[in-house]
Design an enzyme around this catalytic site. Structure first.
Site, PDB file in Angstrom:
ATOM      1  CG  HIS A 160      89.605 101.559  41.356  1.00 40.37           C
ATOM      2  ND1 HIS A 160      88.515 102.378  41.194  1.00 40.37           N
ATOM      3  CD2 HIS A 160      89.684 100.820  40.217  1.00 40.37           C
ATOM      4  CE1 HIS A 160      87.956 102.143  40.008  1.00 40.37           C
ATOM      5  NE2 HIS A 160      88.644 101.198  39.404  1.00 40.37           N
ATOM      6  CG  ASP A 212      90.668 103.180  36.869  1.00 41.19           C
ATOM      7  OD1 ASP A 212      91.289 103.820  36.008  1.00 41.19           O
ATOM      8  OD2 ASP A 212      89.626 102.529  36.614  1.00 41.19           O
ATOM      9  CG  HIS A 239      92.009  98.000  37.987  1.00 41.84           C
ATOM     10  ND1 HIS A 239      92.611  98.985  37.247  1.00 41.84           N
ATOM     11  CD2 HIS A 239      90.685  98.281  37.980  1.00 41.84           C
ATOM     12  CE1 HIS A 239      91.684  99.840  36.813  1.00 41.84           C
ATOM     13  NE2 HIS A 239      90.507  99.421  37.235  1.00 41.84           N
ATOM     14  CG  HIS A 253      89.512 106.592  33.415  1.00 43.77           C
ATOM     15  ND1 HIS A 253      88.508 106.208  32.549  1.00 43.77           N
ATOM     16  CD2 HIS A 253      89.796 105.509  34.162  1.00 43.77           C
ATOM     17  CE1 HIS A 253      88.201 104.937  32.769  1.00 43.77           C
ATOM     18  NE2 HIS A 253      88.970 104.478  33.744  1.00 43.77           N
ATOM     19  CG  ASP A 311      87.449 100.765  32.348  1.00 42.56           C
ATOM     20  OD1 ASP A 311      87.329  99.920  33.260  1.00 42.56           O
ATOM     21  OD2 ASP A 311      87.853 101.931  32.549  1.00 42.56           O
ATOM     22  CG  HIS A 312      91.462  99.515  33.291  1.00 42.71           C
ATOM     23  ND1 HIS A 312      92.366 100.501  33.565  1.00 42.71           N
ATOM     24  CD2 HIS A 312      90.244 100.016  33.635  1.00 42.71           C
ATOM     25  CE1 HIS A 312      91.725 101.562  34.060  1.00 42.71           C
ATOM     26  NE2 HIS A 312      90.446 101.290  34.120  1.00 42.71           N
TER      27      HIS A 312
HETATM   28 FE    FE Z   1      88.782 102.457  34.629  1.00 43.09          FE
HETATM   29 ZN    ZN Z   2      88.669 100.637  37.229  1.00 42.83          ZN
END
Ligand code: FE
Ligand code: ZN
Length: 260
Positions: free
Chosen positions: A114, A131, A56, A169, A60-61
């Protein structure tokens, strides 16, 4: 003979895992939010990158894609409906990703909730859930509705129970603390809590878990269980019955849950 595939976690930021699938020669990465630690891992293990897979659009990805592509020129796979930097292989439901250097084939599962375009990757007995599904928890609903997220989680639960779950995570201990408030007497959850606390104390990841373990311990996958329903009803009212409502209340309770 095929070289067996290995999966290694590369840590990024405070609690992200960038999963690296490799055969000791080539490597694919899932959700490289940061290029630096991926580069270090590739160099240390003498690996050549052959593909980038994205679940996605969150930074942070995706934050490491541009830098990795600049140096490695590899295909970037990701959700067709999201804006992913350098994506040249947009994916939708049931499409497959094939990376010949790894003899890796993964199937795309659309799991909105998400984010609206979020996808998961399944194959070789592994699920890369981004996520959407976490160890003993699930992602926050930034874009989707509770009904969408619950449907997505239920879709993942249709996969074989032995499927290994690789999440993006390390949130497992926080999630377990919340799960124990919901189901304090769940024996599988209590055993998991002990095991995962030991893993973290030994600086090991709590992941992968298995879908079977998630179904036995993760409250967000247990909205049909009487214990979970009764917990939500006790706090939010006896008129709450539908699994989507149970899920929605559970998700809100988790949002406001803080370890004391
Ligand atoms: Fe994330
Ligand atoms: Zn995310």
């Amino acid at each position: 003979m095929n070289t067996p595939l290995l999966i290694s976690p590369v840590r990024a930021f405070s609690d992200n895992y960038i999963w690296v699938i490799h055969n000791q020669r080539y490597a694919a990465v899932i959700d490289p939010g940061d290029a630096g630690p991926v580069h270090d891992f590739l160099i240390q293990n003498n690996l050549t990158l052959c593909g980038i897979l994205i679940t996605h659009h969150h930074a942070d990805h995706t934050g490491g894609i541009t830098e990795l592509v600049r140096t490695c020129h590899v295909p970037v796979f990701g959700p067709a409906t999201e804006n992913i930097p350098r994506m040249d292989h947009p994916l939708t439901e049931a499409e497959t990703v094939h990376l010949a250097p790894l003899q890796l084939t993964l199937q795309v599962i659309e799991v909105p909730g998400h984010t609206l375009g979020h996808i998961a990757y399944f194959g070789h007995g592994w699920l890369f859930s981004g996520d959407t599904l976490f160890g003993c928890g699930c992602g926050r609903l930034f874009e989707g509705t509770p009904a969408q997220m619950l449907t997505s989680l239920e879709k993942l639960c249709q996969l074989p129970a032995g499927t290994q779950v690789f999440c993006a995570h390390e949130y497992t201990l926080d999630n377990i603390a919340f799960a124990l408030t919901v189901e304090p007497d769940n024996p599988v959850l209590r055993t998991r809590s002990q095991q995962d606390h030991e893993r973290i104390a030994n600086h090991q990841p709590t992941l992968p878990s298995s879908l079977g373990l998630e179904m036995a311990t993760n409250p967000f996958l247990r909205c049909n269980e009487p214990t979970v329903r009764q917990y939500v009803q006790h706090l939010a009212g006896n008129n709450i019955n539908h699994p989507v409502e149970i899920f929605s209340h559970l998700r809100q309770m988790k949002n406001h849950f803080h370890l004391s």
